[in-house]
Design a protein around this motif. Sequence first.
Motif, PDB file in Angstrom:
ATOM      1  N   LEU A 487       0.853  -1.191   0.000  1.00  0.00           N
ATOM      2  CA  LEU A 487       0.000   0.000   0.000  1.00  0.00           C
ATOM      3  C   LEU A 487       0.894   1.249   0.000  1.00  0.00           C
ATOM      4  O   LEU A 487       1.967   1.259   0.598  1.00  0.00           O
ATOM      5  N   TYR A 488       0.410   2.338  -0.616  1.00  0.00           N
ATOM      6  CA  TYR A 488       1.256   3.524  -0.773  1.00  0.00           C
ATOM      7  C   TYR A 488       0.357   4.729  -1.050  1.00  0.00           C
ATOM      8  O   TYR A 488      -0.835   4.589  -1.354  1.00  0.00           O
ATOM      9  N   THR A 489       0.940   5.898  -0.960  1.00  0.00           N
ATOM     10  CA  THR A 489       0.248   7.128  -1.358  1.00  0.00           C
ATOM     11  C   THR A 489       0.808   7.594  -2.699  1.00  0.00           C
ATOM     12  O   THR A 489       1.817   7.075  -3.179  1.00  0.00           O
ATOM     13  N   ASP A 490       0.156   8.604  -3.275  1.00  0.00           N
ATOM     14  CA  ASP A 490       0.553   9.033  -4.624  1.00  0.00           C
ATOM     15  C   ASP A 490       1.923   9.690  -4.665  1.00  0.00           C
ATOM     16  O   ASP A 490       2.483   9.919  -5.748  1.00  0.00           O
ATOM     17  N   GLY A 491       2.514  10.039  -3.514  1.00  0.00           N
ATOM     18  CA  GLY A 491       3.855  10.607  -3.511  1.00  0.00           C
ATOM     19  C   GLY A 491       4.915   9.650  -4.013  1.00  0.00           C
ATOM     20  O   GLY A 491       5.990  10.086  -4.422  1.00  0.00           O
ATOM     21  N   VAL A 492       4.618   8.318  -4.010  1.00  0.00           N
ATOM     22  CA  VAL A 492       5.605   7.340  -4.481  1.00  0.00           C
ATOM     23  C   VAL A 492       5.689   7.328  -6.011  1.00  0.00           C
ATOM     24  O   VAL A 492       6.748   7.604  -6.581  1.00  0.00           O
ATOM     25  N   PRO A 493       4.605   7.029  -6.733  1.00  0.00           N
ATOM     26  CA  PRO A 493       4.731   7.037  -8.203  1.00  0.00           C
ATOM     27  C   PRO A 493       4.910   8.441  -8.788  1.00  0.00           C
ATOM     28  O   PRO A 493       5.398   8.579  -9.907  1.00  0.00           O
ATOM     29  N   GLU A 494       4.517   9.483  -8.038  1.00  0.00           N
ATOM     30  CA  GLU A 494       4.624  10.846  -8.572  1.00  0.00           C
ATOM     31  C   GLU A 494       5.891  11.563  -8.132  1.00  0.00           C
ATOM     32  O   GLU A 494       6.007  12.781  -8.317  1.00  0.00           O
ATOM     33  N   ALA A 495       6.852  10.819  -7.566  1.00  0.00           N
ATOM     34  CA  ALA A 495       8.144  11.430  -7.255  1.00  0.00           C
ATOM     35  C   ALA A 495       8.787  11.883  -8.572  1.00  0.00           C
ATOM     36  O   ALA A 495       8.782  11.153  -9.563  1.00  0.00           O
ATOM     37  N   ASN A 496       9.322  13.102  -8.577  1.00  0.00           N
ATOM     38  CA  ASN A 496       9.852  13.652  -9.834  1.00  0.00           C
ATOM     39  C   ASN A 496      11.300  14.089  -9.671  1.00  0.00           C
ATOM     40  O   ASN A 496      11.753  14.446  -8.579  1.00  0.00           O
ATOM     41  N   ASP A 497      12.023  14.061 -10.795  1.00  0.00           N
ATOM     42  CA  ASP A 497      13.426  14.481 -10.790  1.00  0.00           C
ATOM     43  C   ASP A 497      13.524  15.964 -11.117  1.00  0.00           C
ATOM     44  O   ASP A 497      12.512  16.673 -11.188  1.00  0.00           O
ATOM     45  N   ALA A 498      14.755  16.429 -11.360  1.00  0.00           N
ATOM     46  CA  ALA A 498      14.975  17.857 -11.624  1.00  0.00           C
ATOM     47  C   ALA A 498      14.316  18.307 -12.917  1.00  0.00           C
ATOM     48  O   ALA A 498      14.046  19.498 -13.102  1.00  0.00           O
ATOM     49  N   ARG A 499      14.048  17.378 -13.840  1.00  0.00           N
ATOM     50  CA  ARG A 499      13.386  17.729 -15.113  1.00  0.00           C
ATOM     51  C   ARG A 499      11.877  17.535 -15.035  1.00  0.00           C
ATOM     52  O   ARG A 499      11.205  17.521 -16.067  1.00  0.00           O
ATOM     53  N   ASN A 500      11.358  17.334 -13.801  1.00  0.00           N
ATOM     54  CA  ASN A 500       9.928  17.151 -13.558  1.00  0.00           C
ATOM     55  C   ASN A 500       9.368  15.894 -14.235  1.00  0.00           C
ATOM     56  O   ASN A 500       8.202  15.848 -14.595  1.00  0.00           O
ATOM     57  N   GLN A 501      10.209  14.882 -14.418  1.00  0.00           N
ATOM     58  CA  GLN A 501       9.739  13.595 -14.920  1.00  0.00           C
ATOM     59  C   GLN A 501       9.295  12.724 -13.733  1.00  0.00           C
ATOM     60  O   GLN A 501       9.994  12.645 -12.726  1.00  0.00           O
ATOM     61  N   LEU A 502       8.130  12.095 -13.870  1.00  0.00           N
ATOM     62  CA  LEU A 502       7.584  11.287 -12.780  1.00  0.00           C
ATOM     63  C   LEU A 502       8.234   9.903 -12.771  1.00  0.00           C
ATOM     64  O   LEU A 502       8.553   9.334 -13.816  1.00  0.00           O
ATOM     65  N   TRP A 503       8.374   9.396 -11.526  1.00  0.00           N
ATOM     66  CA  TRP A 503       8.915   8.038 -11.407  1.00  0.00           C
ATOM     67  C   TRP A 503       7.951   7.038 -12.030  1.00  0.00           C
ATOM     68  O   TRP A 503       8.343   6.151 -12.772  1.00  0.00           O
ATOM     69  N   GLY A 504       6.675   7.134 -11.735  1.00  0.00           N
ATOM     70  CA  GLY A 504       5.642   6.353 -12.404  1.00  0.00           C
ATOM     71  C   GLY A 504       5.371   4.999 -11.777  1.00  0.00           C
ATOM     72  O   GLY A 504       6.177   4.430 -11.029  1.00  0.00           O
ATOM     73  N   THR A 505       4.206   4.491 -12.113  1.00  0.00           N
ATOM     74  CA  THR A 505       3.774   3.203 -11.562  1.00  0.00           C
ATOM     75  C   THR A 505       4.611   2.057 -12.084  1.00  0.00           C
ATOM     76  O   THR A 505       4.912   1.091 -11.347  1.00  0.00           O
ATOM     77  N   GLU A 506       5.004   2.119 -13.360  1.00  0.00           N
ATOM     78  CA  GLU A 506       5.785   1.030 -13.940  1.00  0.00           C
ATOM     79  C   GLU A 506       7.126   0.889 -13.231  1.00  0.00           C
ATOM     80  O   GLU A 506       7.562  -0.238 -12.948  1.00  0.00           O
ATOM     81  N   ARG A 507       7.796   1.988 -12.979  1.00  0.00           N
ATOM     82  CA  ARG A 507       9.074   1.912 -12.268  1.00  0.00           C
ATOM     83  C   ARG A 507       8.852   1.398 -10.854  1.00  0.00           C
ATOM     84  O   ARG A 507       9.699   0.678 -10.303  1.00  0.00           O
ATOM     85  N   MET A 508       7.723   1.767 -10.234  1.00  0.00           N
ATOM     86  CA  MET A 508       7.429   1.283  -8.887  1.00  0.00           C
ATOM     87  C   MET A 508       7.282  -0.242  -8.876  1.00  0.00           C
ATOM     88  O   MET A 508       7.843  -0.927  -8.005  1.00  0.00           O
ATOM     89  N   LEU A 509       6.547  -0.775  -9.841  1.00  0.00           N
ATOM     90  CA  LEU A 509       6.373  -2.229  -9.897  1.00  0.00           C
ATOM     91  C   LEU A 509       7.692  -2.933 -10.180  1.00  0.00           C
ATOM     92  O   LEU A 509       7.978  -4.003  -9.598  1.00  0.00           O
ATOM     93  N   SER A 510       8.507  -2.345 -11.063  1.00  0.00           N
ATOM     94  CA  SER A 510       9.822  -2.942 -11.344  1.00  0.00           C
ATOM     95  C   SER A 510      10.675  -2.957 -10.096  1.00  0.00           C
ATOM     96  O   SER A 510      11.400  -3.937  -9.826  1.00  0.00           O
ATOM     97  N   SER A 511      10.613  -1.864  -9.310  1.00  0.00           N
ATOM     98  CA  SER A 511      11.382  -1.807  -8.074  1.00  0.00           C
ATOM     99  C   SER A 511      10.878  -2.848  -7.075  1.00  0.00           C
ATOM    100  O   SER A 511      11.671  -3.512  -6.404  1.00  0.00           O
ATOM    101  N   LEU A 512       9.551  -2.989  -6.974  1.00  0.00           N
ATOM    102  CA  LEU A 512       8.992  -3.993  -6.062  1.00  0.00           C
ATOM    103  C   LEU A 512       9.420  -5.409  -6.454  1.00  0.00           C
ATOM    104  O   LEU A 512       9.787  -6.225  -5.587  1.00  0.00           O
TER     105      LEU A 512
END
Length: 569
Positions: A487-512
């Motif tokens: 379980l998580y809040t939207d701050g996890v997939p919506e974490a962004n870098d200096a270019r305002n690119q979102l980490w995203g759900t796909e990267r979250m699942l890959s990390s999990l």
Amino acid sequence: RSMRRMVLLVALVIFLVSSLLCFGFMTVQFTSMFGINAQTSTFAISRMLTKVEGVEEYVSGVMETYRNLPEEIRSHPDTEEYRDYFRKFEESPVYAEIKGYMEEMDQSWRITGQTYIGVYDLDRQAFVYLLEPEGIIVNEEAFTGYWENVSKEVLDSIGEAESGEVALISRKDIEDADVTAASSYKDEDGNTLFYVQSDISLKVASITAMIFAVIYFIVLAVIIILVVVLARIYLRKRLMKPIRQISQAAQTYARGKQEGLQVEECFSGLSIHTRDELQELSDVMEGMEKDIASYEEDLMKITAEKERIQTELSVAAGIQENMVPNIFPPFPERTEFAIYASMDPAKEVGGDFYDFFLIDDDHLGLVMADVSGKGIPAALFMMSAKIVISNFASIGYSPAEVLRQSNEKICAMNKLDMFVTVWFGILDLSTGVVTAASAGHEYPAVRHAGGDYELLHDRHGFVVGGMEGVRYRDYTLTLEPGSSLFLYTDGVPEANDARNQLWGTERMLSSLNRVKDETPEKVLKGVREDVDAFVQGAPQFDDLTMLCVTYYGKGQAAASLSETGSEAI
């Protein structure tokens, strides 16, 4: 110092420019004046000679002798034989009278060159001297009857004197006389008998102009020196002293600020009353000094208030942290599951929260929530929402009913129109069945035994606190032994870098899935490491809250749990 240099430079420039202009102007003026003087003197002499009796006979005699000479004698005017023919004319009374007039006029007009008279022989292009004083510029060897060749340009110029006006004849062939003034003498019939001429020496004009210029330069230099001295005295009293006072006050003020001393009235103590820009500058600096003192006083108050607020925020952060479970493992005697959670606010306090608690010996309640907004308002709303949800959950209601009751309660006291997204589930520790309801929260990620993490697209209801009368629906999912729920809040997939690119759900699942076989604690730490590597130090935009639970089932030996006593991140 810079002002003194500027005054001296301006004075020097004025001196040089005025000197050059004066010298050029004086040379032109003196040359012009010499020319006018020469013209006037020749004209005056020609008029005075009309009073001499026998002048016309004298001229006729000289010219008759000149014309009747044998050619072999006339061609050599510089010989004594040639001069012997004309000595009788130099001994005549007319010669003496004419010479006396000319020397008298020459003394009156001494600014010009020597004056002489003669006749132009147009046939031979020659000038025949009738009379000349000693030291003549044109030819020092000339005498009565002596002749010399002249250029065609000179002959063309004498025509201007035929009308009785004075002509200026260019004499480039003469070393020291650039111009000759010529005036004609006419008889009663209007015929020109001879010319009265005077040489204009530009050398004399230049010397005279130079003497005048030197005197002018000396006077100008004295005047400039006096002006500079007076200007320096004026500047020192009127300008330099006030500037020095302002500079010293500024240095004292800056030194005091650097050393941390209490400096007051550095500019207020100045007494500058020049009624110009310096007084305005002094007044401005005095006002600045007072404004800075007032600003520093206000800043100290603001700093103290900020420190107080920071201290209170630290206390609030500690209170908020203690409101969620932060001791792991929370139930060391229970082997049916392992659980770990973390919460990282974007500011001192946040609006996310999680919770887990044993409703009874066989049921585990799980809460993941995200309040709208950030900071203190969200934190206060989060604490009240957590208490409300926990109270209704402890009664034993189903997840959907817990959310409905919480929504009604929160709406009744929600004057700021805030809301919270909530995922609430109850895990049956005997069967692994999870009964859950979602109030607009993120999809959970589920990993079944031996598989990968996948999003569970559950049924969403409306957010809690949005409006009254909302109904929610329960749904179920089954966790086999070895399965996990993330379980998580939207701050996890919506974490962004200096270019305002979102980490995203796909990267979250890959990390999990990279840490899918690890304990819940290592799963969350692995996900956080991947998030940090992606954002690369960019400021955290939203709260990061995560919870992971692994179900082992009744009678199963629990996998290695998280370190005893470790706290939430």
